[in-house]
Design a protein around this motif. Sequence first.
Motif, mmCIF file in Angstrom:
data_model
loop_
_atom_site.group_PDB
_atom_site.id
_atom_site.type_symbol
_atom_site.label_atom_id
_atom_site.label_comp_id
_atom_site.label_asym_id
_atom_site.label_seq_id
_atom_site.Cartn_x
_atom_site.Cartn_y
_atom_site.Cartn_z
ATOM 1 N N THR A 43 -72.000 -26.716 59.402
ATOM 2 C CA THR A 43 -71.392 -27.941 58.848
ATOM 3 C C THR A 43 -69.860 -27.873 58.878
ATOM 4 O O THR A 43 -69.218 -28.899 58.707
ATOM 5 C CB THR A 43 -71.893 -28.218 57.411
ATOM 6 O OG1 THR A 43 -71.741 -27.036 56.622
ATOM 7 C CG2 THR A 43 -73.337 -28.645 57.416
ATOM 8 N N VAL A 78 -76.125 -31.882 61.764
ATOM 9 C CA VAL A 78 -76.584 -32.906 62.717
ATOM 10 C C VAL A 78 -77.261 -32.349 63.965
ATOM 11 O O VAL A 78 -78.122 -33.015 64.541
ATOM 12 C CB VAL A 78 -75.440 -33.848 63.162
ATOM 13 C CG1 VAL A 78 -74.953 -34.697 62.011
ATOM 14 C CG2 VAL A 78 -74.295 -33.082 63.791
ATOM 15 N N ALA A 79 -76.875 -31.151 64.411
ATOM 16 C CA ALA A 79 -77.419 -30.628 65.672
ATOM 17 C C ALA A 79 -77.404 -29.106 65.647
ATOM 18 O O ALA A 79 -76.548 -28.509 64.988
ATOM 19 C CB ALA A 79 -76.571 -31.134 66.838
ATOM 20 N N GLY A 121 -82.124 -24.840 58.765
ATOM 21 C CA GLY A 121 -80.816 -24.872 58.087
ATOM 22 C C GLY A 121 -80.339 -26.302 57.900
ATOM 23 O O GLY A 121 -79.859 -26.681 56.826
ATOM 24 N N GLN A 135 -74.567 -24.860 65.568
ATOM 25 C CA GLN A 135 -73.263 -25.017 64.928
ATOM 26 C C GLN A 135 -73.483 -24.954 63.422
ATOM 27 O O GLN A 135 -74.597 -24.725 62.966
ATOM 28 C CB GLN A 135 -72.627 -26.348 65.328
ATOM 29 C CG GLN A 135 -73.472 -27.568 64.942
ATOM 30 C CD GLN A 135 -72.775 -28.885 65.263
ATOM 31 O OE1 GLN A 135 -72.009 -28.976 66.205
ATOM 32 N NE2 GLN A 135 -73.027 -29.894 64.457
ATOM 33 N N GLY A 157 -75.430 -25.507 53.538
ATOM 34 C CA GLY A 157 -76.773 -25.096 53.121
ATOM 35 C C GLY A 157 -76.813 -23.977 52.097
ATOM 36 O O GLY A 157 -77.782 -23.858 51.349
ATOM 37 N N ARG A 189 -79.911 -19.839 53.803
ATOM 38 C CA ARG A 189 -79.991 -18.456 54.310
ATOM 39 C C ARG A 189 -81.343 -17.836 53.992
ATOM 40 O O ARG A 189 -81.942 -17.152 54.826
ATOM 41 C CB ARG A 189 -78.846 -17.615 53.735
ATOM 42 C CG ARG A 189 -77.697 -17.460 54.735
ATOM 43 C CD ARG A 189 -76.710 -16.396 54.285
ATOM 44 N NE ARG A 189 -76.032 -16.788 53.061
ATOM 45 C CZ ARG A 189 -74.970 -17.587 53.012
ATOM 46 N NH1 ARG A 189 -74.461 -18.075 54.129
ATOM 47 N NH2 ARG A 189 -74.422 -17.904 51.873
ATOM 48 N N ASP A 236 -82.143 -23.071 63.095
ATOM 49 C CA ASP A 236 -81.058 -24.048 62.898
ATOM 50 C C ASP A 236 -81.611 -25.333 62.300
ATOM 51 O O ASP A 236 -81.008 -25.933 61.415
ATOM 52 C CB ASP A 236 -80.365 -24.358 64.229
ATOM 53 C CG ASP A 236 -79.397 -23.257 64.638
ATOM 54 O OD1 ASP A 236 -79.057 -22.421 63.787
ATOM 55 O OD2 ASP A 236 -78.986 -23.241 65.814
HETATM 56 P P1 UTP Z 1 -74.037 -24.214 56.918
HETATM 57 O O1 UTP Z 1 -73.021 -25.139 57.442
HETATM 58 O O2 UTP Z 1 -74.230 -24.144 55.451
HETATM 59 O O3 UTP Z 1 -73.821 -22.773 57.543
HETATM 60 O O4 UTP Z 1 -75.429 -24.556 57.605
HETATM 61 P P2 UTP Z 1 -73.038 -21.491 57.045
HETATM 62 O O5 UTP Z 1 -71.605 -21.602 57.457
HETATM 63 O O6 UTP Z 1 -73.832 -20.351 57.586
HETATM 64 O O7 UTP Z 1 -73.157 -21.535 55.474
HETATM 65 P P3 UTP Z 1 -72.029 -21.361 54.345
HETATM 66 O O8 UTP Z 1 -70.807 -22.122 54.793
HETATM 67 O O9 UTP Z 1 -71.794 -19.883 54.267
HETATM 68 O O10 UTP Z 1 -72.659 -21.955 53.105
HETATM 69 C C1 UTP Z 1 -76.574 -23.721 57.382
HETATM 70 C C2 UTP Z 1 -77.287 -23.474 58.675
HETATM 71 O O11 UTP Z 1 -77.818 -24.716 59.187
HETATM 72 C C3 UTP Z 1 -77.746 -24.749 60.604
HETATM 73 C C4 UTP Z 1 -77.183 -23.390 61.037
HETATM 74 O O12 UTP Z 1 -78.271 -22.521 61.282
HETATM 75 C C5 UTP Z 1 -76.401 -22.947 59.799
HETATM 76 O O13 UTP Z 1 -76.254 -21.538 59.737
HETATM 77 N N1 UTP Z 1 -76.937 -25.916 61.044
HETATM 78 C C6 UTP Z 1 -76.109 -26.563 60.181
HETATM 79 C C7 UTP Z 1 -77.061 -26.365 62.348
HETATM 80 O O14 UTP Z 1 -77.770 -25.783 63.161
HETATM 81 N N2 UTP Z 1 -76.348 -27.475 62.733
HETATM 82 C C8 UTP Z 1 -75.543 -28.152 61.894
HETATM 83 O O15 UTP Z 1 -74.954 -29.188 62.309
HETATM 84 C C9 UTP Z 1 -75.401 -27.680 60.594
#
Ligand code: UTP
Length: 231
Positions: free
Chosen positions: A120, A114-115, A69, A118, A44, A49, A66
């Motif tokens: 990606t 997906v959920a 996100g 967590q 994302g 953020r 979440d």
């Molecule tokens: P990211 O995977 O981009 O999180 O998903 P991250 O690690 O904080 O970001 P990077 O790697 O620094 O770019 C963004 C947000 O989406 C939600 C979470 O809140 C996550 O912080 N998310 C993502 C989920 O809840 N479930 C998922 O399967 C994926």
Amino acid sequence: MKVVVSIGGSVLAPDLEPDRVRAYADVIEGLVANGHRVGVVVGGGTVARDYITTARELGANEMQLDQLGIDVTRLNAQLLIAAMGEMAAPTPPETYEDAGTAMHRGDVPVMGGVAPAQTTDAVSAVLAEYVNADLLVYATSVPGVFSADPNEDDDATKFTEMTPDELVDIIADIEMDAGSNAPVDLLAGKVIQRAGLRAIVLDGTDPDAVARAVDENDHDGTEILPVMADE
Ligand code: UTP
């Protein structure tokens, strides 16, 4: 080779610049042309953020944040799908089964989250486990896995190679430090460990780094190598 490529949102679309997304689409296209079967998971980044920060101030709870996100990761996935054209499955699969089916028929699935609860990072590891990937590549904004958080500790050194057990120990230590960022999250580390996945964490600022890592096993990042049963 069967490969899952995890592209951090801050790497794919730091500023929604189309050239960067197109460059990643070209790299994925090149991997497919070289005979690899590829699945992609997109994060994302700063857009996610920013949305999460604003929604938190507005009173949203963690589950709602979440979900927000996840929605942004799926938007980023759709940018890559747009750039990839026919080669990509037309929408981001919402389940591992759908992503696996797309890979099986020769399309490239581009997933987002997906959920809740967590990131990606974990989605990528579970997809790699599900499709029995030979390699999982994390294209991130950091150059690899360090002995400690390099932003917090000047003595942190980068691993060239490590075992999944070492990865899990390092991430657990970093995540204990409030405010520190692990290169991949603990759940992803646990899945890499249990599935015995081969994974590479590298700086994905240059998309060609992913192509070199997959095609030539040439990279400046960290390789996580499962320990073979007879070792
Ligand atoms: P990211 O995977 O981009 O999180 O998903 P991250 O690690 O904080 O970001 P990077 O790697 O620094 O770019 C963004 C947000 O989406 C939600 C979470 O809140 C996550 O912080 N998310 C993502 C989920 O809840 N479930 C998922 O399967 C994926």
